[in-house]
Design an enzyme around this catalytic site. Structure first.
Site, PDB file in Angstrom:
ATOM      1  N   CYS A 363       0.696  -1.184  -0.235  1.00  0.00           N
ATOM      2  CA  CYS A 363      -0.386  -0.430   0.280  1.00  0.00           C
ATOM      3  C   CYS A 363       0.362   1.088   0.023  1.00  0.00           C
ATOM      4  CB  CYS A 363      -1.046   0.019   1.020  1.00  0.00           C
ATOM      5  SG  CYS A 363      -0.635  -0.809   2.391  1.00  0.00           S
ATOM      6  N   ARG A 392       7.588 -11.617   4.795  1.00  0.00           N
ATOM      7  CA  ARG A 392       7.305 -11.009   6.286  1.00  0.00           C
ATOM      8  C   ARG A 392       7.888 -11.711   7.058  1.00  0.00           C
ATOM      9  NH1 ARG A 392       0.775  -9.606   5.823  1.00  0.00           N
ATOM     10  NH2 ARG A 392       0.737  -7.812   4.473  1.00  0.00           N
ATOM     11  N   GLN A 410      -0.096 -11.055  -2.609  1.00  0.00           N
ATOM     12  CA  GLN A 410      -0.806 -10.815  -2.312  1.00  0.00           C
ATOM     13  C   GLN A 410      -1.570  -9.941  -3.790  1.00  0.00           C
ATOM     14  OE1 GLN A 410       0.610  -7.418   0.268  1.00  0.00           O
ATOM     15  NE2 GLN A 410      -1.267  -8.929   1.736  1.00  0.00           N
ATOM     16  N   ASP A 412      -3.358  -7.669  -4.398  1.00  0.00           N
ATOM     17  CA  ASP A 412      -3.400  -6.395  -3.582  1.00  0.00           C
ATOM     18  C   ASP A 412      -4.552  -5.213  -4.675  1.00  0.00           C
ATOM     19  OD1 ASP A 412      -3.608  -5.310  -1.461  1.00  0.00           O
ATOM     20  OD2 ASP A 412      -1.414  -4.546  -1.191  1.00  0.00           O
ATOM     21  N   HIS A 414      -6.054  -1.042  -4.896  1.00  0.00           N
ATOM     22  CA  HIS A 414      -6.280  -0.102  -3.966  1.00  0.00           C
ATOM     23  C   HIS A 414      -7.199   1.242  -4.621  1.00  0.00           C
ATOM     24  CE1 HIS A 414      -2.379  -1.662  -1.606  1.00  0.00           C
ATOM     25  NE2 HIS A 414      -3.804  -1.177  -0.694  1.00  0.00           N
ATOM     26  N   LYS A 494     -14.400  -2.853   7.928  1.00  0.00           N
ATOM     27  CA  LYS A 494     -13.979  -3.527   6.944  1.00  0.00           C
ATOM     28  C   LYS A 494     -14.832  -4.533   6.830  1.00  0.00           C
ATOM     29  CE  LYS A 494     -11.847  -6.503   9.832  1.00  0.00           C
ATOM     30  NZ  LYS A 494      -9.907  -6.908   9.846  1.00  0.00           N
ATOM     31  N   HIS A 540      -8.700  -0.527   0.934  1.00  0.00           N
ATOM     32  CA  HIS A 540      -7.267  -1.663   0.446  1.00  0.00           C
ATOM     33  C   HIS A 540      -8.340  -3.355   0.257  1.00  0.00           C
ATOM     34  CE1 HIS A 540      -4.373   0.070   2.263  1.00  0.00           C
ATOM     35  NE2 HIS A 540      -5.372   0.882   3.545  1.00  0.00           N
TER      36      HIS A 540
END
Length: 678
Positions: A363, A392, A410, A412, A414, A494, A540
């Site tokens: 992000c 991670r 991910q 991902d 946005h 969320k 997100h």
């Protein structure tokens, strides 16, 4: 477009029966009643070698009666079950200390399928001999002893009740019974008064509840102690080693039986075992734990998944982006990850006297790209999607196949939008989520809305507007959902979506989260219609969660029986004699030019062995090739699921397989077909 319901197909063809389960009120099929069936199969009518396959027709498997999968309740949607598990944990801790008085209790939370409790067993000294007795190591026979004690406690029907005390009184009581770990837990509790839950006058622990009213309300025959594992106190390898007892608990023995049956089936579907058997991926310990190596067959499946993901996003108005794998540490300080997520990040590396951080998130990069120029309200919304690999730090003891790794990709995305665009954008995210998950056969969801926690950023107004937009989107979709009060992130509310696999297990995958924090931290702005500088709202969003974890879930849900459009090898040609090998390779090249994935068997084994090997490799379609087939330009087709399908002209067969590949449908047969001759 027609879709293949992998979960239903896999169970229908590979199981003798389906796990029964209860469907609680907070769980539903997250599709509107008017949504068309998404389970399709291509059925071939009787054809000869001269017949085109234009006679193929499609029929939804929904037309055939299928036994409904039983959905077991969850902690999120069944508060009574949660109370049973929480209370059972306390009863187990009491039973352990009854059986082994030296045991010290630490924490005992509920988990997805039950609960656990961590115990510390110190060294003791024999009062008569002075001999030092090593700390106890729990065994299976010890678990039987504990369960027997639990049953007695349940039968005595002790009341379970709460008591509120001051912090000082709680500390005095803990010191009186010599429980040092409870003192640390007390120090971590920031609110007052302190709540203690009692089991009669026999036992107590620090706890906020909830619990059943008495031990007699616990179903002793629906509680099972499962295993013992080691665990460091507070997850810190420098602290004491504890012994953790895992247990499962349900509302009645029927649910326990269904759960055990589901676990037996899950063991057969372990993606780590299937990954090795089918040569899909590996974890190479020489390279380090938690790092995935994708083998050619697994890479083919992953490529198909990613290609579909990319096309679905571009069709839905997203732009695909790429960003670096490392960045200056200052970026992670700006985003707040260095403060709030440091334990999950790898150590920094030094580059020209500056610290760089391998990315744990994508992000902040998207925020920098947004900030690259001043945006106008006319430009919004921006929808940026990325298959971004992140890294991670996970302790070695937590690593688990593809489900818990140190490097993963991910899916991902946005969205930067205006406040009045928010609900429409959330609906669009949910539509895309449904479209993508359905393609893979996942059409049953558990949905949870998480609201504002005690500690959060942003005004009441922006929280209310964002929460209302999430609720409005769910209502517009016609989806039922549960509410996790205070379960949102500190930066916004969320929606979390869990998919249900072929044997009824829930998996957290998709999420859509409002974020008021990063736009503030990165000073993101747009110029409004009035000419003022305003903050965009940031969403997100992930659908798979990660490619690795989703691939593991998909592998277990299908038991390695990937649908035709995903199978690493879709068609395998089985030559009966060396004289037809060149013909097989010609067919293979032609199929490859049409986008199909085809292998030619080496032909060194007898035909029966070739077929067995192909079926063992989970190859959906095989074609036996002899002199007759070569001379007539045909293939004798066999389905792994349906057996012999008949003999088809090469062009007709390949055209039909391309259709099955494009539309994610399965090739099966109905009625009489002409059998090929060996």
């Amino acid at each position: 477009m027609k879709f293949c319901n992998i979960a239903t197909m896999s169970l229908l063809l590979s199981l003798s029966g389906r796990v029964a389960s209860f469907i609680p009120s907070a769980v539903r099929h997250a599709t509107k009643a008017s949504t068309p069936s998404v389970t399709s199969a291509s059925f071939f009518n009787s054809v000869s070698t001269s017949s085109p396959i234009s006679t193929a027709r499609f029929m939804s498997t929904a037309e055939a009666p299928v036994e409904e999968a039983l959905v077991l309740p969850t902690n999120e949607n069944d508060n009574d079950l949660l109370k049973i598990r929480h209370s059972s944990a306390h009863v187990m801790a009491m039973a352990v200390q009854d059986a082994f008085p030296e045991a010290q209790v630490t924490i005992g939370p509920w988990i997805d399928n039950g609960f656990y409790y961590d115990f510390f067993f110190p060294e003791t000294t024999d009062e008569e001999t002075g001999e030092v007795i090593p700390s106890r190591k729990l065994t299976d026979s010890d678990l039987k002893k504990v369960k027997k004690s639990m049953d007695k406690i349940i039968s005595k029907d002790y009341p379970i009740y709460a008591e509120e005390v001051t912090r000082e009184e709680a500390k005095r009581r803990i010191e009186e019974i010599g429980e040092p770990f409870k003192l640390e837990i007390l120090d971590s509790i920031k609110t007052e008064p302190i709540t203690i839950y009692h089991i009669g006058d026999q036992w107590w622990d620090l706890c906020a509840g909830p619990h059943v009213e008495s031990t007699g309300q616990l179903p002793k025959k629906a509680i099972q102690l499962q295993s013992v594992a080691g665990a460091y106190w507070r997850g810190d390898e420098n602290r004491e080693m504890l012994q953790r007892i895992y247990a499962t608990a349900w509302k009645d023995p029927v649910q326990l039986k269904a759960y055990k049956k589901m676990m037996q089936e899950a063991k057969k579907r372990d993606h780590r075992v299937l990954g090795k058997q089918l040569d899909l991926f590996s974890i190479q310990e020489d390279a380090g734990g938690g790092l995935v190596f994708w083998h050619p067959k697994g890479s083919k499946i992953r490529t198909k998944i990613e290609d579909f993901w990319k096309q679905a996003h571009t069709d839905s108005g997203y732009d695909l982006v790429y960003s670096p794998h490392i960045a200056n540490l200052n970026l992670w300080k700006t985003s707040g990850h260095n403060d709030f997520y440091r334990d999950g990040m790898f150590q920094q590396m030094e580059v020209e006297n500056e610290e760089y951080q391998i990315r744990p998130m994508n992000c902040p990069f998207h925020c920098l790209m947004y900030k690259d120029e001043l945006r106008s309200y006319r430009d919004l919304p921006f929808r940026w999607a990325e298959l971004g690999t992140v890294y991670r730090y996970e302790r070695s003891g937590t690593l688990h196949g593809l489900f818990r790794v140190r490097g993963f990709t991910q899916d991902d995305a946005h969205v930067f939008c205006l406040p009045d665009q928010l609900q429409d954008e959330i609906v669009a995210v949910l539509d895309l989520t449904e479209k993508i998950l359905t393609r893979f056969g996942f059409d049953k969801y558990d949905i949870m809305l998480s609201t504002r926690p005690e500690k959060s950023v942003g005004s009441d107004e922006i929280w209310d507007n964002a929460t209302n937009a999430l609720i409005g989107a769910l209502k517009e979709k016609g989806w039922d959902y549960g509410i996790d009060e205070g379960g949102g992130a500190f930066y916004g509310p969320k929606i979390d979506l869990k998919i249900r696999d072929a044997i009824g297990r829930s998996w957290q995958c998709s999420t859509v989260q409002c974020d008021f924090n990063l736009p503030e931290r990165f000073d993101l702005e747009y110029v409004s219609a009035e000419g003022t500088r305003e903050r965009p709202i940031m969403l997100h969003r992930a659908i798979f969660g990660s490619i690795e974890r989703f691939f593991g879930v998909l592998t277990e849900s299908t038991a390695g029986e990937f649908p035709f459009w995903l199978a690493p090898t879709q068609l395998k040609l089985l030559p009966v004699t060396d004289a037809v090998v060149d013909y097989c390779h010609e067919v293979s090249k032609k199929a490859a030019r049409m986008g199909l994935r085809v292998e030619v068997d080496r032909g060194t084994e007898r035909l029966a062995k070739q077929i067995r090997n192909a079926e063992k490799g989970r190859i959906p379609i095989m074609a036996v090739v002899g002199m007759k087939e070569m001379e007539s330009g045909t293939l004798a087709v066999r389905s792994r699921k349906q057996g012999d399908l008949g003999t088809f002209a090469v062009d007709d067969l390949l055209a039909e397989l391309v259709k099955c590949d494009d539309e994610a449908i399965e090739m099966t047969t109905m009625g009489d077909v002409e059998k090929s001759e060996e």
